[in-house]
Design a protein around this motif. Sequence first.
Motif, PDB file in Angstrom:
ATOM      1  N   PRO A 150      -4.691  -4.028  -9.556  1.00  0.00           N
ATOM      2  CA  PRO A 150      -5.826  -4.425  -8.707  1.00  0.00           C
ATOM      3  C   PRO A 150      -6.941  -3.376  -8.683  1.00  0.00           C
ATOM      4  CG  PRO A 150      -3.751  -4.700  -7.545  1.00  0.00           C
ATOM      5  CD  PRO A 150      -3.430  -4.018  -8.819  1.00  0.00           C
ATOM      6  N   LEU A 151      -6.556  -2.112  -8.792  1.00  0.00           N
ATOM      7  CA  LEU A 151      -7.574  -1.055  -8.781  1.00  0.00           C
ATOM      8  C   LEU A 151      -8.416  -1.095 -10.055  1.00  0.00           C
ATOM      9  CD1 LEU A 151      -5.914   2.127  -7.253  1.00  0.00           C
ATOM     10  CD2 LEU A 151      -7.593   0.602  -6.228  1.00  0.00           C
ATOM     11  N   VAL A 152      -7.795  -1.409 -11.179  1.00  0.00           N
ATOM     12  CA  VAL A 152      -8.562  -1.483 -12.426  1.00  0.00           C
ATOM     13  C   VAL A 152      -9.566  -2.617 -12.324  1.00  0.00           C
ATOM     14  CG1 VAL A 152      -8.430  -1.741 -14.924  1.00  0.00           C
ATOM     15  CG2 VAL A 152      -6.592  -0.587 -13.713  1.00  0.00           C
ATOM     16  N   VAL A 153      -9.108  -3.759 -11.809  1.00  0.00           N
ATOM     17  CA  VAL A 153     -10.008  -4.907 -11.665  1.00  0.00           C
ATOM     18  C   VAL A 153     -11.185  -4.544 -10.763  1.00  0.00           C
ATOM     19  CG1 VAL A 153     -10.182  -7.260 -10.789  1.00  0.00           C
ATOM     20  CG2 VAL A 153      -8.147  -6.557 -12.047  1.00  0.00           C
ATOM     21  N   SER A 154     -10.885  -3.914  -9.619  1.00  0.00           N
ATOM     22  CA  SER A 154     -11.972  -3.615  -8.688  1.00  0.00           C
ATOM     23  C   SER A 154     -12.889  -2.536  -9.242  1.00  0.00           C
ATOM     24  CB  SER A 154     -11.424  -3.228  -7.321  1.00  0.00           C
ATOM     25  OG  SER A 154     -10.879  -1.935  -7.362  1.00  0.00           O
TER      26      SER A 154
END
Lengths: 417, 363
Positions: free
Chosen positions: A257-261
């Motif tokens: 999720p951090l990569v996406v955000s």
Amino acid sequence: MNLHFRSQPARGIAVVSALALALTGCGRGDAGGDAAAGAASPGITDTTLTLGMTTPLSGSTAGPGTCTVAGVTAYFGMKNAEGGIQFGDGKTRTVEIDALDDAYDPQKAKANYDQLKNEVFAMTAGLGTPTNRAWRDAAIADEVPQVLIMTGDPLFSDTDQSPWQLGFVPKYQNEGQAFGELLASSGEAHKVAILSQNDDYGEGYVEGFKSAVEGAANIEIVDELTYEATDTSVDAQITELSASGADVLFNAMSVVPLVVSSLQKAQQLNWKPSWFLPSNTSSPAGVLEPGGGAAFPGIYSVSFAKAPASPASASDEDVQTYLQALKEYGDYPDSPAFPHCQWSWMVGATLEQAFTAMTEPTREAFMTALRGISGFEAPLMLPGTSVDTTQAGQPAVSTVVVQKYNGTGYDTVEAFE
Amino acid sequence: MARAMDAPAPSSRQRPWLRWAGPLLLVVALAVLPLVLAEGTNQTLARIGVFAVAVLGLNVVMGYTGQVSLGQIFFLGLGAYVTAYGVTHDWNIVLVFLLACLLPAVVGLLVALAAARLGGLAIAMVTIALPIVGVPLAKRLGDLTGGSQGLSARFADAPEGTPLYDDQWQLYVVLVIGGIVFLLTRSLVRGKYGRAFAIVKGNEAVASSMGISPYRYKVLAFTIASLIGGVSGFLYMLVIQYTSPETMTFGHSIQLVAAMVIGGAGSIVGSVLGGAYYVLVPQLTNLVDPSLTALLQGALLLIVLFVLPGGLVSLPRALTRGRRRSHTGGGPAAPPTPPTSPSSTARSGTAADEPETERQGQV
């Protein structure tokens, strides 16, 4: 009333006495210690061999964890259906997998190991650094192979410290280094910003990358920030890095999720560098599409496995066989969402190599055979990569190729564009 | 409390040998069993011991004193880290053990001094913070904790010269340390402090009017729970031999609370049953279907709570009640029901009265 009170403790005592007497009679059989030389190790008969696994099948890492079971189960399911595997000692055996869920909890992983160690021939393919470390010492003491496991932790590839272990996937350093070499050889001047997870994972990537660009005059590292794996947002770091003027972002991040955000945040800031992403957080469907990866000039990652979803491999024979087996024997009807499915399939193929070379049905002979594989191009491997277990300090797969995102999947690239 | 404890007294007086034979047999059984059981069984029993101690600590603060604590796993983790650090630095093992008890107790005391001023759910909120802070803290203090790679420490091999296997030795150490903790806690909660805890749990205003400071007793209960958590952390390192930040994730803290409720809140035997639940249920669900463990565990939790709201410890009572009811329906000469009211005091009385039989069932 008295009868009731008297009888209950008395009955309990009687039961325990009986139990104690019965158990004393049993005594302890073989406690699973060293088998005599030449005698078969646990988990292997003349017709079957059982492999054990402990891997997360529930909780937040259940997705990749399920894949680690599906791939190897599918591989040996297919081989068993063909009649089994011809071992080095001349016998043909079928291979069964006994996989248990550890929910990424070291304590449960150790419990699973304790449960399996006297019933299986070797432990394999389990996912996770802490969950594999939890029983590493015990596996060494019990002389149980803990091989081809899914962690980039270098400890498992250090033969002196880990005589009964071998990692399968490349170390974090291997991945960072491959991208660094590509960047350094581009000949153009690049400013690099680094964002990394503040632990051994992030440090490994950064170490590999820096070792490759060290001394390259065209590469300048302009800013370097870290975040914690438990952070819920890296917006602040992305904002700060965007001000550095870097045209390449080396993002050693293990949290999807951090990569996406962070991809989204960079677009909000209208900062469009080229990205490097680690192999486990660069899935086109899971990361780049939701993150809008097509907006960037280039997203690079490394790989050693063919991606079944990419159009290039749709006609590939390896991929066809693999997808068919995954459905039929791996209990995994969907298209594989994580590369761990492919990796686990390769683990199956690598184990088969070791099985065909081992001359005695013992764990020692297996380890010797396993450590003698080199130049083996396992099915699903990309050209330019291979399994090599003979290199000291390296996992079974230490070569990776750099790939670039093309909007739907990845293409192998020779140079940084 | 007094009423409930008086009830079984006549039988004990009539047959004094029963009073001693039970515990004695339990001790004998615990001494003999590790020698005859299989290696895997011993290791499972040792793990149950570890988590039984952790659940016991939770019971002191939650079951007996009625303060919701969601941070027990933090103290287990802290104890485990202290042990691992001490062992890897070759400190004396007795010193390591004392530190593994003391440090969590001191941290627990400091947290409690602040948290116990707040009422009710606010304490729960403060304790939630402990595992949430603990995990990143353990990752950041890499020099002390080994970061996310964790610490291994193998210090519980059977000493040279004993004929014991490692697993037997470990189980004996767990039994001795755990047994002492259980006995001490049993005395604590049945004595004057236990009565004070019960009053604080029941009604703080009443406690104050009787000269019992709810604040002081809440702090005391929380500190003892942290200390016991530290002991379980020491045992955790002894048995599992590895700790990492994942050891003290928040989810495990919730699982400990669930284990306590399922075993039986406010019960010594319930703590053992809770530890058994914590360890055995994941193994059991793994046997059924390794890909459905979370679902099966959730279902099992709901079933136990629906069927036995008092926890597993109330199972024998529920059974005898059911049997008695069927007797009353079938035969005319039903015995008068002894005073087993479902109030919490009676429950702890009954539970404390028959720990032997039930623990044997566990072992």
